[in-house]
Write a protein that holds these residues in place. Structure first.
Motif, mmCIF file in Angstrom:
data_model
loop_
_atom_site.group_PDB
_atom_site.id
_atom_site.type_symbol
_atom_site.label_atom_id
_atom_site.label_comp_id
_atom_site.label_asym_id
_atom_site.label_seq_id
_atom_site.Cartn_x
_atom_site.Cartn_y
_atom_site.Cartn_z
ATOM 1 N N UNK A 197 6.957 6.811 8.201
ATOM 2 C CA UNK A 197 7.449 6.187 6.975
ATOM 3 C C UNK A 197 6.883 6.836 5.713
ATOM 4 N N UNK A 198 5.672 7.401 5.783
ATOM 5 C CA UNK A 198 4.996 7.836 4.551
ATOM 6 C C UNK A 198 4.707 9.327 4.489
ATOM 7 N N UNK A 199 4.620 10.005 5.623
ATOM 8 C CA UNK A 199 4.123 11.395 5.622
ATOM 9 C C UNK A 199 5.190 12.400 5.213
ATOM 10 N N UNK A 200 4.753 13.443 4.503
ATOM 11 C CA UNK A 200 5.589 14.618 4.246
ATOM 12 C C UNK A 200 5.322 15.695 5.293
ATOM 13 N N UNK A 201 4.060 15.815 5.692
ATOM 14 C CA UNK A 201 3.661 16.800 6.697
ATOM 15 C C UNK A 201 2.769 16.105 7.727
ATOM 16 N N UNK A 202 2.767 16.617 8.933
ATOM 17 C CA UNK A 202 1.969 16.040 10.012
ATOM 18 C C UNK A 202 1.154 17.143 10.666
ATOM 19 N N UNK A 203 -0.155 16.917 10.771
ATOM 20 C CA UNK A 203 -1.049 17.842 11.472
ATOM 21 C C UNK A 203 -1.651 17.104 12.660
ATOM 22 N N UNK A 204 -1.601 17.706 13.832
ATOM 23 C CA UNK A 204 -2.101 17.082 15.054
ATOM 24 C C UNK A 204 -3.329 17.834 15.547
ATOM 25 N N UNK B 75 0.829 -1.202 0.000
ATOM 26 C CA UNK B 75 0.000 0.000 0.000
ATOM 27 C C UNK B 75 0.866 1.256 0.000
ATOM 28 N N UNK B 76 1.895 1.267 0.832
ATOM 29 C CA UNK B 76 2.752 2.448 0.896
ATOM 30 C C UNK B 76 3.499 2.658 -0.422
ATOM 31 N N UNK B 77 3.862 1.557 -1.094
ATOM 32 C CA UNK B 77 4.508 1.687 -2.405
ATOM 33 C C UNK B 77 3.542 2.346 -3.399
ATOM 34 N N UNK B 78 2.263 1.958 -3.347
ATOM 35 C CA UNK B 78 1.257 2.564 -4.214
ATOM 36 C C UNK B 78 1.052 4.038 -3.865
ATOM 37 N N UNK B 79 1.016 4.357 -2.584
ATOM 38 C CA UNK B 79 0.835 5.751 -2.165
ATOM 39 C C UNK B 79 2.001 6.617 -2.631
#
Length: 499
Positions: A205-212, A179-183
């Motif tokens: 592993x996958x995010x460019x930006x993080x919103x909390x 899934x992460x490869x597809x994303x």
């Protein structure tokens, strides 16, 4: 010149009666970037994404699409604008093929012959690194493959903004990797992606930006490369150090509380297992491999066709004919709404669904006494909002799960069947549940049904791997050789095929 965000949420607020789900939220989604949306249960993540997907309308605020203000009064309008959501529970027709499902719901002008549909879907799948066969029936697919079909449906509609809500909850580790490869391919193609997850290692592993989000408000937005570790991220989200680690002290297994021998029906084949007081047996497997029929049969929702089940020393028929409310069996089902709780009842009424016998005096039910106990449990388990008058549907999935756990642990069970008990829970709540299960095993035997390998390894004294309605192996949690083989067994490989 700075590129205009694909989506800009500005000042979004949403209320459900007196409950504030979102308050003055501003957030940008940009081409070719993955935004991870984090927050504790009830923080407002799902509500915010439901607004973006057209399922709900904000009470205040504006959505800008490529810089222009828009109002999505339906999911269809959001889809036309290129917004698509991949849900945890797939919406597929089991008797139809992959290609037919991908094209289902398209406008009449998009009608194609079967061969052409197969060709288009195959090319689309290959372009994003997916391995699903267009001519395969949905009923024959794994959970990971079904998820790929849901993604292909959105890609065929040329969705440019994709929302993934807890997408790895039903996947094997290998399927999550795919899934992460597809994303990543979607990101390279310029898609804007929102990723909702409580698994912080996946976020890193996958995010460019993080919103909390916290209590309906955005408290932090940062590039992912500025976060040093999952521990730091958890502390930012919760406000304290959370490691999601527990110390599993050894407990001497005592009497048998559950025995299953040669259980067979249309879904189950030669099932044998035992659970003793003082132990947790972790039943691992990808959803759809027989765990549900097994749990339903053990918990009295399905009659065993062949074989025997013994609960707390009583055969299945006798046990359920004289079932008592406490010090017996507690079932924590995966379906929080509909099976574990009733959407239209308030929290006190849902608490009483399985505990009312503990408060009744003759024909009377003293609601005041029950309410005091329920309120104490609401506060102890940090259920938000802490108002017994709220209806079940007004709670987030995680807070509803905490209500179910509070109710079932109150019954002081001797046998607990816990089905995906931390799915959808934030990291702090999951840590609390882990500790509760370990404490409960001092007086109970626990069958833990989970697809989360980390959870199974952290909690289980023994492990059993299920695939295709069979238990492929049962072994001690400390057996490192067998533990290393779990991902392959979850994919269906037998021990003989792995040697």
């Amino acid at each position: 010149m700075t590129e205009t965000p694909v989506i800009r949420l500005e000042g979004i607020s949403k209320f459900f009666g007196s409950v504030r789900a979102n308050h003055d939220i501003s957030l940008e989604l940009n081409r070719g970037r993955v935004v991870a949306l984090l927050g504790e249960n009830g923080a407002g993540k799902s509500t915010l994404m439901s607004i973006l997907a057209g399922q709900l309308q904000p009470d205040q605020g504006v959505i800008y699409h490529h810089g222009e203000p828009v109002i999505f009064t339906s999911t269809e309008q959001a889809i036309v604008a290129g917004i698509g959501m991949v849900y945890q529970h797939f919406k597929l027709v089991e008797a139809m093929t992959v290609a037919e499902n991908v094209y289902l719901g398209q406008s009449p002008t998009a009608w194609l012959k079967s061969r052409e549909m197969t060709r288009v879907v195959n090319e689309l799948a290959e372009s994003y690194g997916m391995q699903v066969r267009p001519e395969a029936l949905i009923s024959d697919l794994s959970m990971g493959e079904k998820q790929q079909v849901e993604i292909l449906k959105l890609l065929l509609r040329q969705s440019s903004i994709l929302i993934f809500d807890e997408p790895t909850a039903v996947l094997t580790p290998h399927e999550a990797y795919n899934l992460f490869a597809t994303m990543r391919r979607m990101r390279a193609a310029g898609k804007a992606i929102v990723f909702i997850s409580h698994k912080l290692e996946e976020v890193m592993a996958i995010a460019d930006d993080i919103a909390i989000l916290k209590r309906g408000e955005v408290i932090d937005i940062m590039p992912a490369d500025r976060v040093g570790s999952t521990a730091e991220l958890a502390e930012r989200m919760v406000g304290r150090e959370v490691l999601l680690q527990v110390e599993r002290q050894s407990v001497e297994p005592r009497q048998l509380v559950l025995t299953v021998e040669n259980l067979q029906d249309d879904f189950l084949h030669d099932i044998d297992l035992e659970v003793r007081q003082g132990e947790i047996l972790g039943l691992i497997g990808v959803a759809g491999n027989g765990q549900k029929p097994l749990v339903q049969t053990i918990c009295g929702l399905r009659r065993p066709r062949s074989g025997t089940i013994t609960l707390l020393g009583l055969e299945w028929e006798r046990f359920f004919s004289r079932h008592r409310w406490d010090k017996s069996l507690s079932y924590i089902p995966e379906e929080r709404q509909g099976l574990a709780t009733c959407r239209g009842l308030d929290l006190l009424e849902n608490f009483l669904l399985t505990t009312r016998s503990g408060f009744t005096v003759g024909p009377w039910l003293p609601r005041g006494e029950a309410g005091l106990k329920a309120q104490r449990l609401v506060e102890e388990f940090d259920i938000r909002p802490p108002d017994l008058n709220n209806l079940a549907w007004q709670l987030s999935g995680g807070n509803l799960q905490k209500l179910v756990l509070a109710r079932e642990f109150h019954r002081k069970p001797r046998l607990i069947v816990a089905e995906q008990p931390t799915q959808g829970l934030d990291i702090a709540a999951a840590e609390d549940v882990w500790n509760l299960l370990l404490k409960a095993r001092e007086q109970a035997g626990i069958l833990l049904v989970t697809g989360d390998l980390n959870e199974a390894l952290a909690l289980s004294d023994r492990l059993a791997v299920m695939f295709g309605g069979r238990i492929l192996a049962t072994f001690a949690g400390g057996d490192r050789d067998m533990v290393e083989r779990i991902p392959q067994m979850m994919a269906g490989l037998t021990q003989e095929e792995m040697t």
